[in-house]
Write a protein that holds these residues in place. Sequence first.
Motif, PDB file in Angstrom:
ATOM      1  N   ASP A  96      69.680  42.391  46.286  1.00  0.00           N
ATOM      2  CA  ASP A  96      70.951  41.678  46.152  1.00  0.00           C
ATOM      3  C   ASP A  96      71.029  40.457  47.061  1.00  0.00           C
ATOM      4  O   ASP A  96      71.690  39.482  46.741  1.00  0.00           O
ATOM      5  CB  ASP A  96      72.126  42.612  46.475  1.00  0.00           C
ATOM      6  N   LYS A  97      70.366  40.511  48.222  1.00  0.00           N
ATOM      7  CA  LYS A  97      70.440  39.433  49.205  1.00  0.00           C
ATOM      8  C   LYS A  97      69.461  38.301  48.928  1.00  0.00           C
ATOM      9  O   LYS A  97      69.665  37.187  49.374  1.00  0.00           O
ATOM     10  CB  LYS A  97      70.158  39.985  50.604  1.00  0.00           C
ATOM     11  N   ASN A  99      67.639  35.401  47.006  1.00  0.00           N
ATOM     12  CA  ASN A  99      67.885  34.449  45.922  1.00  0.00           C
ATOM     13  C   ASN A  99      66.689  33.504  45.864  1.00  0.00           C
ATOM     14  O   ASN A  99      66.655  32.494  46.550  1.00  0.00           O
ATOM     15  CB  ASN A  99      69.191  33.689  46.153  1.00  0.00           C
ATOM     16  N   SER A 100      65.688  33.876  45.060  1.00  0.00           N
ATOM     17  CA  SER A 100      64.466  33.085  44.945  1.00  0.00           C
ATOM     18  C   SER A 100      63.989  33.145  43.492  1.00  0.00           C
ATOM     19  O   SER A 100      64.074  34.194  42.858  1.00  0.00           O
ATOM     20  CB  SER A 100      63.380  33.678  45.860  1.00  0.00           C
ATOM     21  N   LYS A 105      65.885  39.150  39.745  1.00  0.00           N
ATOM     22  CA  LYS A 105      67.303  39.335  40.048  1.00  0.00           C
ATOM     23  C   LYS A 105      67.730  40.718  39.552  1.00  0.00           C
ATOM     24  O   LYS A 105      67.416  41.110  38.435  1.00  0.00           O
ATOM     25  CB  LYS A 105      68.134  38.255  39.375  1.00  0.00           C
TER      26      LYS A 105
END
Length: 150
Positions: A96-97, A99-100, A105
Amino acid sequence: RGHWRKASRRLFLAKQGSAAEQRDLPQELRVKYQAQRVLASGAHRIVLEVASRKGGLAVDHQMVSWAVKLVHASDGWVRISDGNIRRLQREVALLDKINSPNVVKLMESGLSSDQAVFWLVMEKLEGPSLKERLGTSGPVSQIEAIRIML
């Protein structure tokens, strides 16, 4: 419930691309997702390709593919241990943390009502796996590894 466990466990060590059936999904996922095929499998984990209607709308017939990771209770156990549930919940919190574009996702996760399987529904990425890429072109340079991780 027992029937589902046997159905889903039949896919352990299944070959990539093998057909998956609706009965391979936990009851909680069957309404929303359609089982398609096996993406990967191992001793206690299976990753299936599933499809759902885009946006979940009945009027929208466009289907979207997802990857569902099913983590089963260890052999001989009826339910996943509390320690493994905590470990899987940490994995969910970390996903959840992040973002890449190089990390999948997470869409949703959960535990079956009988606590025999934990699932993670993730975006399905196209292209070769890291294992396939390394097997084809060998190790990546430090700069390429940094680029992939960022």
